[in-house]
Design a protein around this motif. Structure first.
Motif, PDB file in Angstrom:
ATOM      1  N   ALA A 168      47.070 -14.994  -2.927  1.00  0.00           N
ATOM      2  CA  ALA A 168      46.851 -16.403  -2.614  1.00  0.00           C
ATOM      3  C   ALA A 168      47.077 -17.262  -3.846  1.00  0.00           C
ATOM      4  O   ALA A 168      46.979 -16.797  -4.988  1.00  0.00           O
ATOM      5  CB  ALA A 168      45.429 -16.613  -2.098  1.00  0.00           C
ATOM      6  N   THR A 169      47.357 -18.519  -3.613  1.00  0.00           N
ATOM      7  CA  THR A 169      47.488 -19.468  -4.709  1.00  0.00           C
ATOM      8  C   THR A 169      46.138 -19.751  -5.352  1.00  0.00           C
ATOM      9  O   THR A 169      46.016 -19.817  -6.574  1.00  0.00           O
ATOM     10  CB  THR A 169      48.076 -20.795  -4.198  1.00  0.00           C
ATOM     11  OG1 THR A 169      49.295 -20.534  -3.520  1.00  0.00           O
ATOM     12  CG2 THR A 169      48.311 -21.766  -5.338  1.00  0.00           C
ATOM     13  N   ILE A 170      45.104 -19.925  -4.529  1.00  0.00           N
ATOM     14  CA  ILE A 170      43.786 -20.327  -5.000  1.00  0.00           C
ATOM     15  C   ILE A 170      42.838 -19.137  -4.877  1.00  0.00           C
ATOM     16  O   ILE A 170      42.679 -18.563  -3.798  1.00  0.00           O
ATOM     17  CB  ILE A 170      43.254 -21.522  -4.189  1.00  0.00           C
ATOM     18  CG1 ILE A 170      44.216 -22.707  -4.304  1.00  0.00           C
ATOM     19  CG2 ILE A 170      41.859 -21.917  -4.669  1.00  0.00           C
ATOM     20  CD1 ILE A 170      43.889 -23.853  -3.368  1.00  0.00           C
ATOM     21  N   GLY A 199      50.978 -19.497 -12.036  1.00  0.00           N
ATOM     22  CA  GLY A 199      50.997 -20.716 -11.228  1.00  0.00           C
ATOM     23  C   GLY A 199      49.829 -20.853 -10.292  1.00  0.00           C
ATOM     24  O   GLY A 199      49.777 -21.794  -9.494  1.00  0.00           O
ATOM     25  N   GLY A 200      48.871 -19.933 -10.359  1.00  0.00           N
ATOM     26  CA  GLY A 200      47.726 -19.982  -9.465  1.00  0.00           C
ATOM     27  C   GLY A 200      46.601 -20.859  -9.995  1.00  0.00           C
ATOM     28  O   GLY A 200      46.637 -21.353 -11.125  1.00  0.00           O
ATOM     29  N   THR A 201      45.599 -21.040  -9.149  1.00  0.00           N
ATOM     30  CA  THR A 201      44.390 -21.778  -9.495  1.00  0.00           C
ATOM     31  C   THR A 201      43.204 -20.833  -9.321  1.00  0.00           C
ATOM     32  O   THR A 201      43.126 -20.106  -8.329  1.00  0.00           O
ATOM     33  CB  THR A 201      44.201 -22.995  -8.567  1.00  0.00           C
ATOM     34  OG1 THR A 201      45.330 -23.861  -8.705  1.00  0.00           O
ATOM     35  CG2 THR A 201      42.925 -23.764  -8.904  1.00  0.00           C
ATOM     36  N   ALA A 202      42.296 -20.816 -10.279  1.00  0.00           N
ATOM     37  CA  ALA A 202      41.108 -19.967 -10.211  1.00  0.00           C
ATOM     38  C   ALA A 202      39.862 -20.833 -10.340  1.00  0.00           C
ATOM     39  O   ALA A 202      39.818 -21.752 -11.159  1.00  0.00           O
ATOM     40  CB  ALA A 202      41.123 -18.903 -11.309  1.00  0.00           C
ATOM     41  N   VAL A 203      38.861 -20.530  -9.526  1.00  0.00           N
ATOM     42  CA  VAL A 203      37.561 -21.205  -9.592  1.00  0.00           C
ATOM     43  C   VAL A 203      36.497 -20.118  -9.551  1.00  0.00           C
ATOM     44  O   VAL A 203      36.485 -19.284  -8.633  1.00  0.00           O
ATOM     45  CB  VAL A 203      37.350 -22.189  -8.434  1.00  0.00           C
ATOM     46  CG1 VAL A 203      36.048 -22.974  -8.635  1.00  0.00           C
ATOM     47  CG2 VAL A 203      38.531 -23.143  -8.298  1.00  0.00           C
ATOM     48  N   SER A 204      35.613 -20.106 -10.541  1.00  0.00           N
ATOM     49  CA  SER A 204      34.614 -19.044 -10.615  1.00  0.00           C
ATOM     50  C   SER A 204      33.237 -19.606 -10.928  1.00  0.00           C
ATOM     51  O   SER A 204      33.094 -20.438 -11.825  1.00  0.00           O
ATOM     52  CB  SER A 204      35.007 -18.019 -11.689  1.00  0.00           C
ATOM     53  OG  SER A 204      35.195 -18.657 -12.936  1.00  0.00           O
ATOM     54  N   VAL A 205      32.235 -19.152 -10.178  1.00  0.00           N
ATOM     55  CA  VAL A 205      30.838 -19.426 -10.516  1.00  0.00           C
ATOM     56  C   VAL A 205      30.410 -18.366 -11.517  1.00  0.00           C
ATOM     57  O   VAL A 205      30.563 -17.165 -11.274  1.00  0.00           O
ATOM     58  CB  VAL A 205      29.950 -19.380  -9.264  1.00  0.00           C
ATOM     59  CG1 VAL A 205      28.472 -19.389  -9.658  1.00  0.00           C
ATOM     60  CG2 VAL A 205      30.250 -20.552  -8.353  1.00  0.00           C
ATOM     61  N   LEU A 206      29.874 -18.801 -12.651  1.00  0.00           N
ATOM     62  CA  LEU A 206      29.477 -17.871 -13.702  1.00  0.00           C
ATOM     63  C   LEU A 206      28.113 -18.251 -14.261  1.00  0.00           C
ATOM     64  O   LEU A 206      27.846 -19.423 -14.529  1.00  0.00           O
ATOM     65  CB  LEU A 206      30.499 -17.878 -14.841  1.00  0.00           C
ATOM     66  CG  LEU A 206      31.897 -17.330 -14.519  1.00  0.00           C
ATOM     67  CD1 LEU A 206      32.868 -17.661 -15.646  1.00  0.00           C
ATOM     68  CD2 LEU A 206      31.843 -15.834 -14.292  1.00  0.00           C
ATOM     69  N   HIS A 207      27.269 -17.232 -14.464  1.00  0.00           N
ATOM     70  CA  HIS A 207      26.029 -17.442 -15.195  1.00  0.00           C
ATOM     71  C   HIS A 207      26.239 -17.266 -16.695  1.00  0.00           C
ATOM     72  O   HIS A 207      25.464 -17.787 -17.501  1.00  0.00           O
ATOM     73  CB  HIS A 207      24.951 -16.455 -14.716  1.00  0.00           C
ATOM     74  CG  HIS A 207      24.236 -16.905 -13.480  1.00  0.00           C
ATOM     75  ND1 HIS A 207      24.280 -16.220 -12.293  1.00  0.00           N
ATOM     76  CD2 HIS A 207      23.478 -17.995 -13.239  1.00  0.00           C
ATOM     77  CE1 HIS A 207      23.577 -16.855 -11.379  1.00  0.00           C
ATOM     78  NE2 HIS A 207      23.076 -17.931 -11.938  1.00  0.00           N
ATOM     79  N   GLU A 208      27.265 -16.513 -17.063  1.00  0.00           N
ATOM     80  CA  GLU A 208      27.552 -16.260 -18.472  1.00  0.00           C
ATOM     81  C   GLU A 208      28.261 -17.491 -19.051  1.00  0.00           C
ATOM     82  O   GLU A 208      29.468 -17.657 -18.886  1.00  0.00           O
ATOM     83  CB  GLU A 208      28.431 -15.014 -18.618  1.00  0.00           C
ATOM     84  CG  GLU A 208      27.816 -13.746 -18.046  1.00  0.00           C
ATOM     85  CD  GLU A 208      28.037 -13.576 -16.544  1.00  0.00           C
ATOM     86  OE1 GLU A 208      28.532 -14.540 -15.907  1.00  0.00           O
ATOM     87  OE2 GLU A 208      27.711 -12.514 -16.020  1.00  0.00           O
TER      88      GLU A 208
END
Length: 277
Positions: A168-170, A199-208
Motif C-alpha cells: 500500500a501507499t499509506i 514514495g510511500g507515507t508512514a504514520v506510527s503511534v509510538l511511546h518511545e
C-alpha cells in the motif's frame, strides 16, 4: 520490495481530518481534531497515556465510527470502495490476537486479500509479495510455524510483514515496536525509511519518544486534542513535547539525532523539607 502502488499526488495530504470526533461508549475521546498528514513522509503520533493516539489512528483508518471528515489523498474516505481503500491503506495494530493456528506465511498472505478475487487462489505475485515482506522483516525463517508458537517479537514482525505485503501507499502502524529488542527496532526504523524513500507515507503511534523523533514530522495529542504538529527537528516541536509531558522530558542532540531523556530538575524547598521529615 517493489514500490507502493501509487505515490500520493504532490501537494495533496495523504490523510486529512476535519472536525474529527470519536466517542467510546458514552465518553468523547477525540474532540474535533483538524489534521493534515503530508504524503511521502513519516509522521509519528505521540502523547501521554490515554491521550487518544490509537483512537486517532483507528479513525484515520476507518476502523471505528467517527463524526467529522476523513479524507484519503484528497478524497472522502467514506467514498472509497472498500477493496480499493484496503489496497491503498495498510494497517498494523497492537496486541492483535486470533489465528493462532495459522502458519506465519498464511497470516502474511491475509495482507493480499484486497488484491484477490472473492474465491481466487493466491497468484505468483501474491506469493512473491509475501516472501518479500517476510524477508524484509526477517521472519521468513519461521514461515511454516504457527503464529501461536512465536514469541512476542517474532509475532510482531509477522504482523508487520502482513501490512507490508499489501504494498500500500499509506502504512499505518500502532505501537509497532512492542516486544522488539533494540536491534530489531533499528531494523524497523530502516524499513520505514525505505518505505518513504519508495514514495510511500508512514504514520506510527509510538511511546518511545526518541524513536518518534526520528520521523519527519510529529503529531502530539493531549486529552483528545491536537497539541502540536510540526517537524521533529523544530525547536517549537521540542517545546511542545516538554509541555505535553509536563516538563518531564528534555530533548538533546546526540550524534546528529534527537534524543528524549527524563528531565532532571532540582527538588523544590517543599520536597526537600518533606524528605527530611
Amino acid at each position: 520490495m517493489p514500490e507502493p502502488q501509487v505515490a500520493a499526488a504532490s501537494g495533496i495530504a495523504a490523510l486529512r481530518a476535519r472536525g474529527l470526533r470519536v466517542s467510546l461508549g458514552q465518553v468523547e475521546v477525540l474532540h474535533g481534531v483538524d489534521l493534515a498528514i503530508r504524503s511521502g513522509r513519516w509522521t509519528s503520533i505521540a502523547g501521554p497515556n490515554g491521550a487518544g493516539k490509537t483512537t486517532l489512528l483507528k479513525a484515520l483508518a476507518r476502523l471505528i465510527p467517527y463524526t467529522g471528515e476523513v479524507a484519503i489523498e484528497g478524497r472522502d474516505a467514506a467514498s472509497w470502495p472498500h477493496r480499493e481503500r484496503a489496497r491503498r491503506v495498510a494497517w498494523m495494530g497492537q496486541n492483535e490476537t486470533g489465528a493462532e493456528d495459522l502458519l506465519a506465511r498464511d497470516v502474511v498472505m491475509l495482507g493480499r486479500l484486497p488484491h484477490q478475487g472473492w474465491w481466487g487462489a493466491a497468484s505468483d505475485e501474491d506469493r512473491d509479495a509475501v516472501e518479500d515482506a517476510m524477508r524484509e522483516t526477517q521472519c521468513w525463517a519461521w514461515a511454516d510455524r504457527a503464529l501461536g508458537s512465536l514469541s512476542g517479537g517474532e509475532r510482531q514482525r509477522v504482523l508487520l510483514a502482513r501490512a507490508l505485503a499489501v504494498r500500500a501507499t499509506i502504512l499505518l502502524m500502532d505501537e509497532p515496536l512492542a516486544n522488539l529488542d533494540p536491534p530489531h527496532q533499528a531494523d524497523w526504523l530502516a524499513l520505514v525509511r525505505r518505505h518513504v524513500a519508495r514514495g510511500g507515507t508512514a504514520v506510527s503511534v509510538l511511546h518511545e519518544i526518541t524513536m518518534a523523533l526520528h520521523a519527519d514530522d510529529i503529531v502530539l495529542i493531549e486529552a483528545g486534542r491536537l497539541a502540536h504538529h510540526g517537524a521533529c527537528g523544530d525547536a517549537a516541536t521540542h517545546a511542545a513535547l516538554r509541555n505535553v509531558f509536563d516538563g518531564r522530558l528534555a530533548i538533546h542532540a546526540v550524534a546528529g539525532e534527537w534524543v528524549a531523556l527524563p528531565a532532571v530538575t532540582a527538588p523544590s524547598p517543599t520536597q526537600v523539607r518533606e524528605a527530611r521529615e
